[in-house]
Structure formats: structure tokens, C-alpha cells
Design an enzyme around this catalytic site. Structure first.
Site, PDB file in Angstrom:
ATOM      1  CD  GLU A 143      -2.498   1.394   2.667  1.00  0.00           C
ATOM      2  OE1 GLU A 143      -3.497   2.131   2.727  1.00  0.00           O
ATOM      3  OE2 GLU A 143      -2.053   0.758   3.650  1.00  0.00           O
ATOM      4  CG  ASP A 178      -6.236   4.416   1.928  1.00  0.00           C
ATOM      5  OD1 ASP A 178      -6.914   5.431   1.650  1.00  0.00           O
ATOM      6  OD2 ASP A 178      -6.161   3.943   3.068  1.00  0.00           O
ATOM      7  CD  GLN A 206      -7.300   0.138   3.485  1.00  0.00           C
ATOM      8  OE1 GLN A 206      -6.290   0.815   3.325  1.00  0.00           O
ATOM      9  NE2 GLN A 206      -7.426  -0.718   4.481  1.00  0.00           N
ATOM     10  CD  GLU A 242      -6.657   2.147   6.918  1.00  0.00           C
ATOM     11  OE1 GLU A 242      -5.924   1.391   7.591  1.00  0.00           O
ATOM     12  OE2 GLU A 242      -6.313   2.582   5.802  1.00  0.00           O
TER      13      GLU A 242
END
Length: 260
Positions: A143, A178, A206, A242
């Protein structure tokens, strides 16, 4: 509409950790993710998942000494044995929790480090981990994380992450995209989604509001539009929530209820 997973490290902090599973299920979530499970027995977490009817969709491999400020060790030369031991522990938890994805954190760049050596260490560790994960029916995720929230993190951009995937060349390795981090570092999210999702190398997404990392209906991003983009691209994976609720998890779920 995407499938949403509650992140139990950030959401439902009104409850003790093991009670967050039932709370998430009561609010309609079918999947959950969290950072680290290792303070609890795997069987205990599995029982909470089963009791709430939830799927565990993601958690992190051990990151080194998190309390001392470490944020992963996969790119750190000299830590290979520790990385392998920690990843084996993560795989054991994943088996008990029936979790298909493990996020491996790269780590912070040491002062005066040779980035080429870090890159080579990272790729070698990821190649080994992907092989171990593939044999166990799991996928390893990496990530990119923004430099504001995590200064000095080795992996910061989407193109860098995809270049690592290509360099390793191993099956069972994918990017955890993300959109909160991506917006802060790069922006242009729709274009990024349209570029990278068709490659098949995005294994998880995310979300959070930008810039404060609260609910996705706060801040500068138009998430309803981005969810339509995910649908148009036939994204079938999970979307991890998240984010840090601004004033109570349940009270802040209006964004989810509005999606119907």
C-alpha cells in the site's frame, strides 16, 4: 454498489475490540478489516467473526516494533529473518480467520539509506512472501501511504507500487489502493482507477474523507461518483472503510445509509 468492510482499528472505538465485530454486523457490514490481530488469540477472533456472520477481508502482517515507531520491515536490509518469521505468524492467523489478504508494510526509509538496496530487499521479501501466501491460498498486498500521515514511508505512489509488482513478477501480489492516501499524494482519482483496475493488480480499495480522514461524505472527495466508477469498472472486491469517525461510528454512517 461496492461491498464495504468496516475497519475495526479505526471504527467502533466506543467498544472494546472484540465487541466491535457484533457492532459492525448490527450496522449492516458483512466484512471487516483491521490493522493487527496479534494481541488476541486467533480462535477468539474467529469466534467473534462467526458469531456476527462476518468475513475477515484483510489485516496486516507484523510491522516490527509498531509502538516504537516502526512501520514495517519488508524493505529493511538485515531484517529478513524477522520478516519471514512475522509473515509465517500472519499466515497462521489468516488460516484461522479464513482471511484471503495480508498487507505487508514496507517500512520507513532510514537516514542515509541506499534506496536501491531497500528496493532490492523489498522485492526479494515480497517474492518470498507471495510464494508462501500463494501456497496457502492468500494474496499479499502493498500500500502506498502518504508522506503527511507517515513521513519517510518507503512506498508513497501508485506508479511506484505497480512498478514493484512488475519487478517482483510473482502471482499472489497486488496493490492496496487507499483513495485517501492517493488523493493526498497524487489526486486525479478517477483517472488512477481507470488506469490501474483493468490491470488486475489492485487487490483491495480503502476510503476516507480528505483531508481529515473522517467519514467519506466529508471533505473534498465525491465518493458517490467514485463508487459509480468502481461499478463501471466491474470492481468486485471489498472497499475498506479506514476512517476515524468524527463523532461516533453509528452516528456517522449516514453516508452508507444514503447509498441504499
Amino acid at each position: 454498489m461496492p461491498r464495504f468492510a468496516a475497519n475495526l482499528s479505526m471504527m467502533y472505538n466506543e467498544h472494546d475490540f472484540l465487541d466491535r465485530f457484533a457492532a459492525a454486523a448490527q450496522d449492516g457490514f458483512q466484512g471487516v478489516e483491521f490493522l493487527f490481530p496479534y494481541a488476541f488469540a486467533a480462535d477468539e477472533i474467529a469466534a467473534r467473526l462467526q458469531g456476527a456472520g462476518l468475513s475477515q477481508v484483510l489485516f496486516n502482517a507484523p510491522p516490527g516494533d509498531f509502538e516504537a515507531g516502526e512501520r514495517g520491515i519488508a524493505a529493511l536490509p538485515g531484517r529478513e529473518a524477522e520478516f519471514r518469521s512475522g509473515f509465517a505468524r500472519a499466515l497462521a492467523y489468516a488460516e484461522t480467520l479464513q482471511c484471503p489478504r495480508l498487507h505487508v508494510m514496507a517500512g520507513l526509509v532510514p537516514a542515509d539509506a541506499d534506496r536501491a538496496r531497500l528496493h532490492d530487499t523489498y522485492c526479494a521479501n515480497l517474492s518470498w512472501a507471495a510464494g508462501e501466501a500463494r501456497a496457502a491460498g492468500r494474496t499479499v498486498l502493498i500500500e502506498p501511504i502518504n508522506r503527511r500521515d507517515m513521513p519517510g514511508y518507503f512506498l508513497q505512489r501508485q506508479d511506484q507500487a505497480h512498478a514493484v509488482i512488475e519487478a517482483v513478477g510473482a502471482q499472489g501480489l497486488a496493490v492496496q489502493m487507499d483513495l485517501y492516501h492517493c488523493q493526498i499524494v497524487e489526486g486525479d482519482l478517477e483517472t488512477k482507477l481507470r488506469r490501474y483496475l483493468p490491470t488486475g493488480r489492485v487487490g483491495h480499495i480503502q476510503i476516507a474523507g480528505v483531508p481529515a480522514r473522517h467519514e467519506p461524505d466529508t471533505g473534498e472527495l465525491n465518493y458517490p461518483h467514485l463508487f459509480k466508477v468502481l461499478d463501471a469498472l466491474d470492481y468486485a472486491g471489498w472497499v475498506g472503510c479506514e476512517y476515524r469517525p468524527a463523532a461516533g461510528t453509528r452516528a456517522g454512517l449516514g453516508w452508507l445509509r444514503a447509498l441504499g
